[in-house]
Design a protein around this motif. Sequence first.
Motif, short mmCIF file in Angstrom:
data_model
loop_
_atom_site.label_atom_id
_atom_site.label_comp_id
_atom_site.label_asym_id
_atom_site.label_seq_id
_atom_site.Cartn_x
_atom_site.Cartn_y
_atom_site.Cartn_z
N SER A 1 -12.24 -7.43 21.34
CA SER A 1 -11.47 -7.54 20.10
C SER A 1 -10.02 -7.77 20.44
O SER A 1 -9.56 -7.52 21.55
N GLY A 2 -9.25 -8.24 19.44
CA GLY A 2 -7.83 -8.46 19.68
C GLY A 2 -7.38 -9.78 19.14
O GLY A 2 -6.19 -10.02 19.01
N GLY A 3 -8.31 -10.67 18.81
CA GLY A 3 -7.94 -11.93 18.21
C GLY A 3 -7.94 -11.81 16.71
O GLY A 3 -7.18 -11.09 16.13
N GLY A 4 -8.86 -12.55 16.05
CA GLY A 4 -8.92 -12.49 14.61
C GLY A 4 -9.93 -11.48 14.11
O GLY A 4 -10.14 -11.37 12.92
N GLY A 5 -10.62 -10.76 15.00
CA GLY A 5 -11.64 -9.82 14.59
C GLY A 5 -11.09 -8.43 14.35
O GLY A 5 -9.96 -8.12 14.66
N GLY A 6 -11.96 -7.57 13.79
CA GLY A 6 -11.56 -6.19 13.51
C GLY A 6 -10.72 -6.09 12.26
O GLY A 6 -10.47 -7.05 11.55
N LEU A 7 -10.29 -4.86 11.97
CA LEU A 7 -9.45 -4.61 10.80
C LEU A 7 -8.00 -4.96 11.10
O LEU A 7 -7.48 -4.62 12.16
N ASP A 8 -7.35 -5.64 10.17
CA ASP A 8 -5.92 -5.91 10.34
C ASP A 8 -5.11 -4.75 9.78
O ASP A 8 -5.65 -3.82 9.17
N VAL A 9 -3.81 -4.77 9.98
CA VAL A 9 -2.97 -3.63 9.61
C VAL A 9 -2.95 -3.41 8.11
O VAL A 9 -2.86 -2.27 7.64
N THR A 10 -3.06 -4.48 7.31
CA THR A 10 -3.08 -4.33 5.86
C THR A 10 -4.32 -3.58 5.40
O THR A 10 -4.26 -2.69 4.54
N SER A 11 -5.46 -3.92 5.97
CA SER A 11 -6.71 -3.24 5.63
C SER A 11 -6.66 -1.77 6.04
O SER A 11 -7.11 -0.89 5.30
N ILE A 12 -6.09 -1.49 7.21
CA ILE A 12 -5.98 -0.11 7.68
C ILE A 12 -5.04 0.68 6.78
O ILE A 12 -5.29 1.85 6.47
N ALA A 13 -3.96 0.06 6.33
CA ALA A 13 -3.01 0.73 5.43
C ALA A 13 -3.69 1.08 4.10
O ALA A 13 -3.50 2.18 3.57
N HIS A 14 -4.50 0.15 3.56
CA HIS A 14 -5.22 0.42 2.32
C HIS A 14 -6.23 1.55 2.52
O HIS A 14 -6.40 2.41 1.63
#
Length: 270
Positions: free
Chosen positions: A138-151
Amino acid sequence: HTSSSTHTHNAKMSFYHPLLLLLTLTLILLTLIPSTTSNAAGTETLIGITGKNFILLGADSTRGSSGGISLTSSTADKISVLSPSTVAAAAGDAADVDAIISSLEAHCVIREYEDGMMGRDVQCVFHGSSGSKGITRSGGGGGLDVTSIAHLARSSIASSLRSSTPLRINLLLAGMVPPPSSSSSSPSPKLYWLDEYGASQCIKYGCHGYGSNFMLSILDRGFYKDMEEEEALELMKNCFDQLKGRYVINNSQKACVKILDENGCRILHL
């Protein structure tokens, strides 16, 4: 005449009785409802600064007993790596911090597996040597982004407010947002500020703790768009230096400072 005086006295008492009841109920509510100026971070300090292509996070390294005045740790690391592109700085009740950070880390790893990647919690070894032969990390476009984690974090905190055990935690969430697949630009930094009441705001710089009374004016004066790493680090150093000279709780321990950019997270020294 006596009957008239008694009637007047009773009329006055019937008028004041609802007012006294209302005043009593108001005083009771004021003692039960927490002050809006309370701060879950308390004497702890968190600082976040967004630069040109990075985010700088800083935190004090001490931790005290919940609601007490005793020092329980002087080497606490309050800045946790949730994913290769997301970092969280947390302060507040130690149990609540551990619970929310562990939950966010678990959600990040699960999403990495769902996206067909090998999670960061796994180390792949080939014939005694570490490697990633043909395996996508992971580290490219996969996984949760910071906006999703903030929500996700905001939802957890807001839901706990309606329970008997609300989460007493303040967060700064930093992440590098990858560009669209059709773009050749580099990832852009994004910083989220969350408090113990579930408020969430995307900001360029911010802080938590009682020390923010000193730091916000320094950040307002010293911050500008597209700061370089050295300039942001100097601003961070100025904030902690001011706390040492002006804050009533003088912390002699060195602050923990980490930088997040497109190459990942690493520790810096003030």
